[in-house]
Design an enzyme around this catalytic site. Structure first.
Site, PDB file in Angstrom:
ATOM      1  N   LYS A  97       2.346  -3.312   7.269  1.00 49.17           N
ATOM      2  CA  LYS A  97       2.632  -3.495   5.848  1.00 49.17           C
ATOM      3  C   LYS A  97       4.055  -3.070   5.520  1.00 49.17           C
ATOM      4  CE  LYS A  97       0.405  -4.760   2.932  1.00 49.17           C
ATOM      5  NZ  LYS A  97       0.237  -6.153   2.395  1.00 49.17           N
TER       6      LYS A  97
ATOM      7  N   THR B 272       0.825  -1.208   0.000  1.00 44.43           N
ATOM      8  CA  THR B 272       0.000   0.000   0.000  1.00 44.43           C
ATOM      9  C   THR B 272       0.858   1.257   0.000  1.00 44.43           C
ATOM     10  OG1 THR B 272      -1.567   1.261   1.365  1.00 44.43           O
ATOM     11  CG2 THR B 272      -0.087  -0.200   2.517  1.00 44.43           C
ATOM     12  N   ASP B 273       0.289   2.345  -0.477  1.00 44.71           N
ATOM     13  CA  ASP B 273       0.994   3.632  -0.408  1.00 44.71           C
ATOM     14  C   ASP B 273       1.021   4.184   1.018  1.00 44.71           C
ATOM     15  OD1 ASP B 273      -1.694   4.345  -0.168  1.00 44.71           O
ATOM     16  OD2 ASP B 273      -1.657   5.820  -1.791  1.00 44.71           O
ATOM     17  N   GLU B 274       0.254   3.605   1.928  1.00 43.46           N
ATOM     18  CA  GLU B 274       0.212   4.120   3.295  1.00 43.46           C
ATOM     19  C   GLU B 274       1.534   3.926   4.035  1.00 43.46           C
ATOM     20  OE1 GLU B 274      -3.325   3.575   5.605  1.00 43.46           O
ATOM     21  OE2 GLU B 274      -4.505   3.050   3.829  1.00 43.46           O
TER      22      GLU B 274
ATOM     23  N   TYR C  63      -1.764  -0.493  10.979  1.00 39.90           N
ATOM     24  CA  TYR C  63      -1.904  -1.162   9.679  1.00 39.90           C
ATOM     25  C   TYR C  63      -0.718  -0.855   8.777  1.00 39.90           C
ATOM     26  CZ  TYR C  63      -3.123  -1.541   4.765  1.00 39.90           C
ATOM     27  OH  TYR C  63      -3.082  -1.807   3.418  1.00 39.90           O
TER      28      TYR C  63
END
Length: 344
Positions: free
Chosen positions: A159, A130-132, A155
């Site tokens: 990741k 993810t870009d998060e 989260y």
């Protein structure tokens, strides 16, 4: 090519499975069927001769080793993950268990299988992230593949940890890996706890539509079928050891996105008042990143991919799909945590 897809009963995973089968690949779908998984996402391909389903947990390395031995995949597409930020605030342990320890177990099983096969150069371990992991942007700039990691939630931290493990297994053991980091996905089969389905289903029920803070948070929206096509392209043509950012090039403030959905519902299923009258601003969640935006230059220049669906068209397709598929989403509203505020 035979693909082992983890998390193939989830939102993005099921789109990958459907697209892979349409492209002529064989697929082994490995999924633990936790709360957000839904085999109905795959009803259209369940009888496909090239499709097999295995119920298993990616944390169980012994089971994974058996699956590799029995099915002999040519590549792994690792999508299994806990992914809801709000749930990670309330219960971070599950995210560490699945996203970190599960990825470790899968890497170990894949490495053993690959080594036993003689370390074939054609094998691929594609890790979908993810870009998060990059943190939060201000008003300007975009995430690139060299943006430093700066996760802000349990989260995204889990990741980021899994991304680092994948890179380490490539550098230390030579495992042929690929990584992708995507922006926010949306489209058909999106589990009802995420923003766009929440807006649609709350509006249809005449319930308040919750918008965090002032709705100023900006996201780059990627239609899930565009994402699935990009993932399969990277898996086949991406450079080993390289990461690719996948974005929709469709930035929007949350409040503007919500209003767009309300306008589409006004058009497609008119009510006695505008759906936008249901918008309700609620307390923001802790650590809410202000803005995400992807620079997809690398995947465009190296692999020739770019998104094909605009936000306007994608939202129209998505709203229509939810209006036409109540039999899919109605039972999911009864699952644990759906429909109530999490991560407050």
């Amino acid at each position: 090519m035979k693909l082992l897809v983890t998390g193939g009963a989830g939102f993005i995973g099921s789109a990958v499975v459907r697209q892979a089968l349409a492209d002529g690949h064989e697929v082994v779908n490995l999924d633990a069927l936790t709360y957000a998984a839904c085999l109905e996402n795959l009803a259209l391909v369940a009888g496909h001769p090239g499709y097999a389903f295995v119920k298993a947990d990616i944390r169980d390395q012994a089971v994974l080793e058996t699956v590799f031995a029995e099915h002999a995949p040519d590549a792994v597409m690792h999508l299994a993950a806990e992914s809801h930020v709000d749930r990670s605030i309330d219960g971070p342990g599950a995210f560490i268990e699945t996203n970190v320890l599960g990825t470790y177990a899968l890497l170990q099983a894949a490495r053993g299988y690959w080594q036993d096969k003689g370390r074939p150069e054609s094998f691929r371990f594609h890790h979908i992230s993810t870009d998060e992991v990059f943190g939060s942007l201000g008003p300007e700039g975009k995430f690139t593949e060299t943006t430093p990691y700066d996760p802000r939630s349990p989260y995204s931290a889990s990741k980021a940890s899994s991304d680092h493990l994948v890179r380490a297994w490539h550098e230390t053991y030579g495992l042929p890996v690929l990584l992708t980091n995507c922006s926010n996905n949306y489209g058909p089969y999106h589990f009802p706890e995420k923003l766009i389905p929440v807006v649609i289903l709350n509006a249809l029920a005449g319930q308040p539509i919750p918008v965090y803070g002032a709705g100023e948070n900006v996201r780059d929206w990627l239609y899930v079928e565009d994402h699935a096509a990009a993932l399969l392209l990277v898996m086949q043509k991406g450079r080993v050891g390289r990461s690719y950012n996948i974005g929709g090039e469709n930035e929007a403030r949350n409040i503007d996105l919500v209003r767009m959905i309300c306008a589409l519902l006004d058009e497609m299923k008119p009510a006695d008042r505008p759906y936008s009258s249901l918008i309700s601003f609620v307390a923001d969640r802790p650590g809410h990143d202000l803005r995400y935006a992807i620079d997809p230059t690398r995947i465009r220049e190296e692999l020739g991919w770019r998104p094909s669906v605009t936000l306007e068209e994608g939202l129209r397709r998505t709203v229509r799909w939810y209006l036409d598929n109540e039999a899919w989403w109605r039972p999911l509203l009864e699952r644990d945590g759906v429909g109530r505020r999490l991560g407050a």
